[in-house]
Enzyme design. Structure first.
Site, PDB file in Angstrom:
ATOM      1  N   ASP A   1      72.087  -6.978  99.886  1.00 13.95           N
ATOM      2  CA  ASP A   1      70.821  -7.383  99.279  1.00 13.95           C
ATOM      3  C   ASP A   1      69.950  -8.189 100.228  1.00 13.95           C
ATOM      4  O   ASP A   1      69.865  -9.412 100.094  1.00 13.95           O
ATOM      5  CB  ASP A   1      71.126  -8.227  98.021  1.00 13.95           C
TER       6      ASP A   1
ATOM      7  N   GLU B   1      63.208 -14.018 100.521  1.00 17.83           N
ATOM      8  CA  GLU B   1      64.135 -14.560  99.515  1.00 17.83           C
ATOM      9  C   GLU B   1      65.351 -15.218 100.159  1.00 17.83           C
ATOM     10  O   GLU B   1      65.780 -16.293  99.736  1.00 17.83           O
ATOM     11  CB  GLU B   1      64.583 -13.416  98.596  1.00 17.83           C
TER      12      GLU B   1
ATOM     13  N   GLU C   1      71.975  -4.998  87.625  1.00 19.14           N
ATOM     14  CA  GLU C   1      71.741  -6.396  87.268  1.00 19.14           C
ATOM     15  C   GLU C   1      71.246  -6.534  85.825  1.00 19.14           C
ATOM     16  O   GLU C   1      70.297  -7.261  85.540  1.00 19.14           O
ATOM     17  CB  GLU C   1      70.757  -7.045  88.239  1.00 19.14           C
TER      18      GLU C   1
HETATM   19  C1  GCV Z   1      63.984  -8.001  91.293  1.00 18.77           C
HETATM   20  C2  GCV Z   1      68.130  -9.396  94.181  1.00 18.77           C
HETATM   21  C3  GCV Z   1      67.135 -10.457  93.827  1.00 18.77           C
HETATM   22  C4  GCV Z   1      66.520 -10.182  92.468  1.00 18.77           C
HETATM   23  C5  GCV Z   1      65.904  -8.784  92.496  1.00 18.77           C
HETATM   24  C6  GCV Z   1      66.990  -7.786  92.847  1.00 18.77           C
HETATM   25  C7  GCV Z   1      66.451  -6.372  92.958  1.00 18.77           C
HETATM   26  O1  GCV Z   1      69.252  -9.481  93.362  1.00 18.77           O
HETATM   27  O2  GCV Z   1      67.745 -11.711  93.863  1.00 18.77           O
HETATM   28  O3  GCV Z   1      65.552 -11.162  92.220  1.00 18.77           O
HETATM   29  O4  GCV Z   1      65.307  -8.463  91.272  1.00 18.77           O
HETATM   30  O5  GCV Z   1      67.544  -8.135  94.091  1.00 18.77           O
HETATM   31  O6  GCV Z   1      66.162  -5.968  94.066  1.00 18.77           O
HETATM   32  O7  GCV Z   1      66.334  -5.705  91.947  1.00 18.77           O
END
Ligand code: GCV
Length: 708
Positions: free
Chosen positions: A373, A401, A300
């Site tokens: 995720d 989340e 990411e």
């Molecule tokens: C900390 C997902 C979440 C992100 C998170 C990522 C991760 O994509 O939406 O907020 O980032 O996971 O676990 O690194």
């Protein structure tokens, strides 16, 4: 009827704000008190080390609260009812008992009823002082949950070595995916001022056996590795140390450039190696028991070794060498790249599996429970069982989340349990994920279970009273990944609210179905990633376009006139081939795959026949509606619980259930409106049409949704 009966017997509970968590120590009253009359009237003097002082004080605090009077101090053997705590090294009396201390392991404890000089004595003994503290919490929980304490023969030791929280807390006190207010780390006032919350936090975690905390977000800043911030982390470490909790830091891979003045962060570069070695030395000077680094690399948009043509092994091992024997490097397997067009669910496995056996002994690969995720439901990640020559840790998400933030009641115990009990079959039947995680499947010694924390400055810590249960369940499962999450829910409900069976039974039943209810109204039958873009709030099955396909809902549901679902069989992405053959074959076979995972693995016609005889379309709609009805049922159950819960906490849960009810309906209506444009089939008999047009749902916008 039931409400009236309860009112007649249950005294009005005093208002509580939830800050005391499961450590409330409210008085044992009425007939329940009699069995404890003799217990805990005295505590033997305890060696005054920092940890044992905390254990002793906790025991006094608990007994005073539960039994209404502070216990006296009396030598073991001087009278009945004395509690003796300590290690063989700190207590000659315990050493003299010749207890089977090896049953307590390194961090566990024994709790025994013994006779000392003819007097009945309760001994809480451990090999290490922190085990004594854990034992004290366990002993108090027995009284809190009204279990007998007069003939105890308990031995308990954790099955996982590193039981840790991962905070996604930023340096400005925002929390990524946090729904409980600001970060509890008041960085600005650290290191000079240690807020009392830090000790409360450590105490709560120690009560569950959690022994590590990563303070900062995995999307990290190099600044947190500079001297002033190391000092701040050091101040927290000082508070946590006597509670047995080590501090870890997320490390940004490009730090050698950003704070080291180097031109590269290439892990093979000698200057980069020297930077990290010096950085580790600097940290260990301030925090001698520093746990180590957590790293999100090449994921990411985060920097990583691949930026230089190096590998995850190069990156992780370089950091592991810098840390040496002093700690660990936890390297996340949550990777998927912009350039890689393959099914996102396959990428973690594809990148890491070839490196099995190449990582240093002090490296742990931390794997999310599922391959995408933290969705409301995911099949277990194919890496579990696939890297027997590497240390593989579990990463669960405690913060919700993708599960309705703090206002949807969803007890995550069954979700964690579903993954932990999943059978990888890599070494035949019984090769469960739990056995990978506790190291027993492959004889691994370095074991980790991590949970992304749901903790913030809210008085109740987690943003909602029921979300405390997820922190609690995570801690208990990290201690024993094979524990029953129903039992854990029952303990939590008793500790947090009431021991009245008229409360415990319906509330535990409600908790146990709550996550399945949420799956029904959000993503039934194996659908996944159908929520609003970026903030992940509310339904968004129409989300498409933008930066990346695999951040959109349409990528995952693949709805069309021909049907719905992601084909991960050999005809599709073939993600099933990443599992052990019998597991993959089952997932790929419509006769074998569990319908809960159906659309995760298969793209099926709207007329596909479900086991119930319904068509896929009808079954989908029915499940969405069943989810809404499930929230109604939770609301009714909770309304009946008012006699057993103080008005303050009862009221907040009731309000949140109303929010959840409305949002469940919204999820159902918006999803039905969207998928019906593809199915072009009528709703099953009795199902109501969504009240708004699809365009109206799509037009809803939430720029201030929390947690981004
Ligand atoms: C900390 C997902 C979440 C992100 C998170 C990522 C991760 O994509 O939406 O907020 O980032 O996971 O676990 O690194």
């Amino acid at each position: 009827m039931c409400v009236l009966a309860g009112l007649a017997l249950a005294p009005a509970a005093k208002a509580e704000d939830g800050h005391d968590l499961w450590l409330r120590y409210r008085p044992v009253e009425g007939p329940a008190r009699a069995p404890y009359a003799a217990a805990g009237t005295a505590v033997a003097p305890t060696a005054r080390t920092p940890t044992l002082s905390i254990a002793h004080a906790e025991l006094e605090r608990g007994l005073s609260g539960l039994l209404g009077a502070a216990p006296m101090v009396a030598e073991a053997g001087s009278r009945d009812g004395v509690i003796l705590i300590g290690t063989p090294a700190t207590s000659p009396a315990i050493a003299g008992l010749a207890l089977p201390m090896k049953d307590a392991g390194d961090e566990g404890y024994l709790i025994r009823t013994v006779s000392i000089d003819g007097k009945q004595t309760t001994v809480i003994a451990a090999n290490r002082e922190v085990g004594v503290l854990y034992g004290v919490f366990r002993y108090l929980s027995l009284i809190q949950t009204r279990q007998p304490v007069d003939r105890l023969a308990i031995a308990s030791a954790p099955k996982v070595g590193l039981r840790m929280l991962n905070h996604w807390d930023n340096l400005d006190r925002t929390v990524e995916r946090g729904y409980a207010g600001q970060s509890i780390w008041d960085w600005w006032k650290l290191p000079d001022h240690a807020d009392p919350r830090y000790a409360e936090y450590a105490r709560a975690n120690a009560s569950l056996g959690i022994n590590g905390t990563v303070l900062n977000n995995v999307n990290s800043k190099s600044l947190s590795l500079t001297a002033p911030w190391i000092a701040k982390a050091g101040a927290l470490a000082d508070v946590f140390r006597p509670y047995g909790i080590k501090v870890y830091l997320s490390a940004r891979f490009s730090s050698p450039i950003e704070i080291g003045g180097l031109k590269t962060a290439d892990p093979r570069d000698p200057a980069v190696k020297a930077f990290w070695k010096a950085k580790a030395d600097e940290i260990y000077k301030v925090i001698p028991d520093f746990g180590g680094f957590l790293v999100k690399a090449n994921s990411e948009g985060q920097p990583g070794p691949q930026d230089y043509g190096a590998t995850h092994v190069d990156g992780a091992n370089m950091l592991a060498d810098a840390i040496g024997g002093r700690g660990v490097v936890i390297w996340r397997a949550f990777v998927y790249s912009h350039e890689q067009p393959d099914d996102r669910a396959k990428q973690g496995f594809s990148e890491f599996k070839p490196f099995d056996g190449h990582f240093r002994d002090n490296v742990v690969i931390q794997v999310k429970n599922g391959a995408i995720d933290f969705q409301p439901r995911e099949p277990f990640h194919p890496l579990f069982g696939a890297m027997p020559k590497s240390n593989l840790g579990m990463e669960f998400q405690i913060t919700k989340e993708y599960l309705g933030f703090a206002t949807h009641l969803a007890y995550l115990g069954p979700m964690y349990e579903e993954t932990l009990r999943a059978d990888t079959l890599v070494k035949g039947k019984g090769s469960t994920v739990a056995k990978v995680i506790d190291g027993s499947l492959d004889g691994r010694k370095l074991t980790v279970m991590a949970g992304v924390a749901n903790i913030g400055m809210d008085r109740n810590w987690s943003g909602s009273h029921f979300d405390q249960a997820n922190w609690y369940a995570f801690g208990r499962l990290a201690w024993d990944p094979e524990a029953s999450t129903r039992d854990i829910a029952a303990d939590w409900a008793r500790l947090t609210f009431s021991n009245d069976q008229r409360f415990v039974t319906p509330v535990v039943d409600m908790m146990m179905v709550s996550r399945e209810t949420l799956v029904d109204y959000m993503t039934p039958l194996g659908l996944h990633h159908q929520m609003g873009r970026s903030h992940h709030y509310g339904p968004g099955p129409w989300v498409k376009g933008g930066e990346r396909a695999d951040w959109t809902s349409v990528y995952y549901a693949k709805a069309g006139a021909d049907g719905v679902g992601f084909d991960r069989t050999a005809k599709g992405s073939n993600a099933v081939a990443q599992y052990a053959p019998p597991v993959g074959a089952c997932f790929a076979n419509l006769k074998c795959v569990d319908e809960k995972d159906l659309l995760w693995f298969h793209h099926l016609s709207w007329d596909y026949k479900l086991k119930s005889g319904q068509t896929l379309w009808d079954g989908l709609v029915t499940r969405y509606s069943r989810g809404v009805a499930g929230v109604d049922a939770m609301g009714e159950t909770w309304a009946d619980m008012s006699p057993y819960v103080d008005a303050e906490r009862h009221g907040q849960v009731s309000n949140f259930l109303k929010i959840q009810r409305n949002e469940a309906q919204w999820w159902r209506d918006a999803s039905v409106a969207y998928f019906q444009t593809f199915s072009r089939r009528p709703l099953p008999a009795g199902e109501k049409a969504p009240p708004l047009s699809l365009e109206a749902y799509e037009a809803m916008s939430f720029p201030y949704a929390p947690g981004i």
